[in-house]
Design a protein around this motif. Structure first.
Motif, PDB file in Angstrom:
ATOM      1  N   GLN A   4       0.808  -1.091  -0.056  1.00 58.46           N
ATOM      2  CA  GLN A   4      -0.039   0.061  -0.019  1.00 58.46           C
ATOM      3  C   GLN A   4       0.880   1.445   0.259  1.00 58.46           C
ATOM      4  N   TYR A  10      -3.179   5.524  -0.443  1.00 60.20           N
ATOM      5  CA  TYR A  10      -4.025   4.354  -0.166  1.00 60.20           C
ATOM      6  C   TYR A  10      -4.388   4.210   1.116  1.00 60.20           C
ATOM      7  N   ALA A  12      -7.295   1.124   3.189  1.00 53.75           N
ATOM      8  CA  ALA A  12      -7.924   0.060   3.089  1.00 53.75           C
ATOM      9  C   ALA A  12      -9.376   0.359   3.704  1.00 53.75           C
ATOM     10  N   THR A  14     -13.861  -0.052   2.454  1.00 54.68           N
ATOM     11  CA  THR A  14     -14.987  -0.415   1.408  1.00 54.68           C
ATOM     12  C   THR A  14     -15.172   1.294   0.361  1.00 54.68           C
ATOM     13  N   LEU A  49     -10.807  -2.510  -0.733  1.00 56.95           N
ATOM     14  CA  LEU A  49      -9.271  -2.354  -0.601  1.00 56.95           C
ATOM     15  C   LEU A  49      -8.607  -3.005   0.532  1.00 56.95           C
ATOM     16  N   ALA A  50      -8.104  -3.881   0.423  1.00 53.01           N
ATOM     17  CA  ALA A  50      -7.445  -4.668   1.421  1.00 53.01           C
ATOM     18  C   ALA A  50      -5.945  -4.018   2.148  1.00 53.01           C
ATOM     19  N   PRO A  53      -2.886  -4.270  -1.304  1.00 49.56           N
ATOM     20  CA  PRO A  53      -3.844  -4.339  -2.520  1.00 49.56           C
ATOM     21  C   PRO A  53      -4.009  -5.567  -3.075  1.00 49.56           C
ATOM     22  N   SER A  56      -7.301  -7.425  -2.732  1.00 47.04           N
ATOM     23  CA  SER A  56      -8.535  -6.477  -2.575  1.00 47.04           C
ATOM     24  C   SER A  56      -9.687  -6.967  -3.590  1.00 47.04           C
TER      25      SER A  56
END
Length: 178
Positions: A4, A10, A12, A14, A49-50, A53, A56
């Motif tokens: 990230q 970036y 993480a 929704t 986005l986890a 990435p 994701s």
């Protein structure tokens, strides 16, 4: 680009696709040289986005009846059996199955379902930016492209006039949910 830290801003979480500021467009060649372009004007989706990435995911639903080629009769024809058959299959969906990198791009693999046929599809995705607006809301911008075989998803009409491959272009704006 697998961490990230390599994507400025970036975060993480929704993210919901903002259909008013996004575009789902396509282009197909007719008779080998004429380009016909269009959009689908009604769609929705989420991007998760986890922390990493590559973990994701994305899910999207397009209303097939919202096709717009700027030619009303053509739009009506495309909605009939042999083309999109929107009376029977009103939506086109994409559900990601994995994310990987290719240089500076991400490749988002997923299942594209149209006309009750599900085919593996890969989106070539570029992160255009993640920023915080004046209102404090975070917005992410993505561009993606892919090619779809019309025959593979069940389009049977027009093969003498329409090339088999449709190019798909996505310009996505998504807002982070709290």
């Amino acid at each position: 680009m697998s961490t990230q830290g390599s994507i400025p801003g970036y975060e993480a979480g929704t993210w919901v696709i903002d259909s008013a500021r996004s575009e789902v467009a396509f282009q197909v060649r007719m008779l080998g040289f004429m380009k016909t372009r269009g959009t689908f004007d009604a769609f929705e989706g989420t991007v998760v986005l986890a922390d990493n990435p590559l973990d994701s995911s994305v899910n999207a639903v397009i209303q097939a009846t919202s096709i717009n080629t700027k030619h009303k009769r053509r739009d009506q024809d495309i909605q009939h059996a042999g083309y999109l058959d929107t009376g029977t299959y009103p939506t086109i969906t994409f559900a990601s199955t994995g994310v990987r990198t290719d240089g500076a791009d991400f490749l988002v693999d997923g299942d594209l379902t149209a006309l009750a046929v599900t085919k593996q599809s890969t989106l070539r995705l570029k992160v255009q930016g993640i920023e915080t607006g004046a209102d404090g809301r975070k917005t992410a911008r993505f561009s993606a492209t892919t090619e779809v075989s019309n025959k593979a998803i069940g389009v049977t009409k027009g093969s003498a006039f329409i090339n088999d491959t449709s190019l798909v272009f996505l310009e996505i704006v998504a807002t982070k949910q709290d």
